[in-house]
Scaffold this active site. Structure first.
Site, PDB file in Angstrom:
ATOM      1  N   GLN A 173       5.281  44.543  13.305  1.00 39.96           N
ATOM      2  CA  GLN A 173       4.793  43.317  12.676  1.00 39.96           C
ATOM      3  C   GLN A 173       5.659  42.132  13.098  1.00 39.96           C
ATOM      4  O   GLN A 173       6.887  42.221  13.097  1.00 39.96           O
ATOM      5  CB  GLN A 173       4.828  43.462  11.150  1.00 39.96           C
ATOM      6  CG  GLN A 173       3.900  44.532  10.603  1.00 39.96           C
ATOM      7  CD  GLN A 173       2.437  44.131  10.645  1.00 39.96           C
ATOM      8  OE1 GLN A 173       2.082  43.050  11.091  1.00 39.96           O
ATOM      9  NE2 GLN A 173       1.569  45.012  10.180  1.00 39.96           N
ATOM     10  N   GLU A 182      -1.685  59.050  16.305  1.00 36.96           N
ATOM     11  CA  GLU A 182      -1.645  57.880  17.181  1.00 36.96           C
ATOM     12  C   GLU A 182      -2.045  58.288  18.597  1.00 36.96           C
ATOM     13  O   GLU A 182      -1.637  59.345  19.089  1.00 36.96           O
ATOM     14  CB  GLU A 182      -0.239  57.270  17.185  1.00 36.96           C
ATOM     15  CG  GLU A 182       0.004  56.170  18.186  1.00 36.96           C
ATOM     16  CD  GLU A 182      -0.940  54.992  18.037  1.00 36.96           C
ATOM     17  OE1 GLU A 182      -1.447  54.517  19.076  1.00 36.96           O
ATOM     18  OE2 GLU A 182      -1.173  54.550  16.898  1.00 36.96           O
ATOM     19  N   ASP A 184      -3.993  51.648   9.344  1.00 38.01           N
ATOM     20  CA  ASP A 184      -3.787  50.309   9.905  1.00 38.01           C
ATOM     21  C   ASP A 184      -4.424  50.274  11.291  1.00 38.01           C
ATOM     22  O   ASP A 184      -3.735  50.294  12.313  1.00 38.01           O
ATOM     23  CB  ASP A 184      -2.290  50.006   9.977  1.00 38.01           C
ATOM     24  CG  ASP A 184      -2.008  48.567  10.416  1.00 38.01           C
ATOM     25  OD1 ASP A 184      -2.967  47.774  10.520  1.00 38.01           O
ATOM     26  OD2 ASP A 184      -0.836  48.246  10.671  1.00 38.01           O
ATOM     27  N   CYS A 223      -6.100  43.308   9.805  1.00 41.95           N
ATOM     28  CA  CYS A 223      -5.897  41.934  10.275  1.00 41.95           C
ATOM     29  C   CYS A 223      -7.232  41.282  10.623  1.00 41.95           C
ATOM     30  O   CYS A 223      -7.261  40.187  11.183  1.00 41.95           O
ATOM     31  CB  CYS A 223      -4.961  41.913  11.487  1.00 41.95           C
ATOM     32  SG  CYS A 223      -5.598  42.819  12.914  1.00 41.95           S
TER      33      CYS A 223
END
Length: 481
Positions: free
Chosen positions: A309, A360, A407, A434
């Site tokens: 971030q 991931e 996320d 986002c």
């Protein structure tokens, strides 16, 4: 600040020039106005309640995109931006708007997406939508900034800066950026000194040939800073060796300006196939390949291709929120960390939960994540490499989860990943997003399939821009007996 060398292009065709009254701001950083026909027109740097003269840069069947030429009637809310490049720079969207109004519109972006795309009723949204969390710092908050290169049309010297609004081949050349740290400003000054005499070529950026043939060396440069004001410099180039004589100049100049704050120079050598790089080699030109970072009580090592971030203070807020939710379980929960990257979210709760399973696709991120586990003495986190939906489908055959932390990228979960997530039957889901549009789409799907939204809240992770982060908490609806 230095002045931008290029001027906005004014179209010769008067039919492309219109006077438009603007109503509101929309996600994407533009103001929405309407022609007399009722068709929408979108323009940047204009505010609600303003009348502007604009020229049409793109026209579609039911809407148009425009660039402002002049403001004919100013909004009473308009303020003077701190940056003299604001009107032309493609970076900030809202420096001309008071901060409390920036917060209002960002909360509105989320609310409107939930209503228009998610199809949630006004009363339902009112029940779960919480007030936006303001940024702790509205300037100087970014720990990562990327600059592009081009050559001046007149002096042919290398220029460095941000892309101009509406003119992607031209740059705004600031001497500093109010969103990045002061040590990054010093690095930018050092870079300008280097480029005054540099003989390096620029990749695909000739002003005489906008359809360039994908040749040249320098692509872009990134400054990554940390909590100690240290800085790592990352240079993206074509797949060629960095010339030794040039490298000595780059090293000595950065050392002179940055002194002990300078930790390294990394070259990302990108093998190019048409528009997209197909393979990237990481070369350490000087110093170290990673930069240490600290967010809340967590330590990270961030590499040149790593993601973390960009707003350290607001990332701390996310950590605090996650820990509050994890602490609400009667027994320590088993956590699924989907689209986990380097494990940031899972690391945040690892010491408060039974176990964390991270999924991931990016192998570099997983490698970085495993180093972060060691740094934080965490032993109950397991990484799995692979596509989120496919890997999770395989894992749930033998694993159960109490809490899912997700996320995803801007594209969101999508229907396939949502379907598999539903099969986990996890008690709670924390969805970090986002992109309000894809968030609303995914929440609609989850809410129609046995989950209810407990809360949704925007965070201002990116002040002065239209971007926002949000945290949404969902809970599985218990079956009626």
């Amino acid at each position: 600040m230095s002045k931008t060398q290029t001027k906005p292009k004014i179209p010769k065709n008067p039919e492309n020039i219109h006077r438009v009254n603007f109503e509101k701001l929309v996600f994407g950083g533009k103001a929405l106005g309407r022609f007399e026909t009722g068709a929408c027109v979108f323009a940047p740097k204009v505010l609600p309640q303003e009348e502007a003269e604009v020229y049409i840069s793109k026209k579609k069947r039911d809407y148009a995109e425009a660039m402002p030429l002049r403001i004919l009637k100013k909004s009473p809310e308009r303020v003077e931006p701190l940056c003299s490049h604001f009107e032309k720079c493609g970076g900030c969207s809202f420096q001309n708007l008071p901060y409390e109004k920036q917060l209002y519109w960002k909360e509105e972006f989320l609310r409107e997406s939930l209503e228009r795309i998610g199809k949630f009723s006004v009363s339902t949204i009112k029940r779960f939508l919480k007030p936006i969390i303001p940024a702790r710092n509205t300037f100087r908050y970014r720990n990562k900034t990327e600059f592009s290169f081009t050559r001046g049309e007149e002096d042919r010297k290398i220029q460095v800066g941000f892309h101009q609004l509406g003119r992607k081949f031209d740059l705004v050349e600031p001497n500093f950026c109010l969103l990045q740290s002061e040590i990054a400003d010093k690095a930018l000054g050092a870079l300008r000194e280097i480029l005054q005499k540099s003989k390096l070529t620029i990749f695909s950026s000739s002003p005489q040939n906008r359809k360039a043939s994908w040749k040249g060396f320098l692509k872009n440069i990134t400054f990554r800073t940390n909590y100690q004001e240290k800085i790592l410099i990352i240079i993206s180039t074509s797949d060629e060796k960095f010339p030794e004589k040039e490298l000595e100049i780059w090293k000595s100049t950065f050392q002179k300006h940055l002194q002990g704050n300078f930790v390294g120079i990394i070259q990302l050598r990108e093998k190019q196939k048409k528009k997209n790089p197909t393979k990237t080699k990481v070369k350490i030109l000087y110093g170290q390949a990673v930069i240490p970072e600290k967010i809340a009580d967590l330590l990270f090592e961030v590499g040149p291709q790593g993601f973390l971030q960009v707003n350290r203070e607001m990332a701390t807020v996310i950590i605090e929120k996650l820990r509050q939710i994890a602490a609400g379980f009667e027994k320590k929960p088993k956590v699924l960390d989907l689209f986990c990257g380097n494990g940031f979210l899972g690391l945040a709760v690892a010491k408060e939960v039974s176990s964390v399973t991270g999924i991931e696709l990016n192998s570099n991120a997983i490698e970085e994540g495993r180093r972060n586990l060691i740094l934080n003495s965490i032993k109950n986190y397991t990484f799995y490499e692979g596509d989120a939906a496919k890997t999770l489908k395989d894992l749930i055959q033998d694993n159960k989860f109490d809490l899912a932390v997700i996320d995803p990228p801007r594209a969101g979960l999508g229907e396939k990943a949502c379907e598999v997530l539903l099969q986990t039957k996890t008690k709670k889901i924390i969805y970090i997003s986002c992109n309000p549009s894809t968030l609303a789409r995914d929440l609609k799907y989850l809410a129609e399939n046995s989950y209810q939204i407990i809360s949704s809240q925007a965070l201002d992770m990116f002040p002065q821009t239209y971007h926002l982060e949000s945290i949404t908490v969902l809970e599985k609806i218990a079956k009626k007996i």
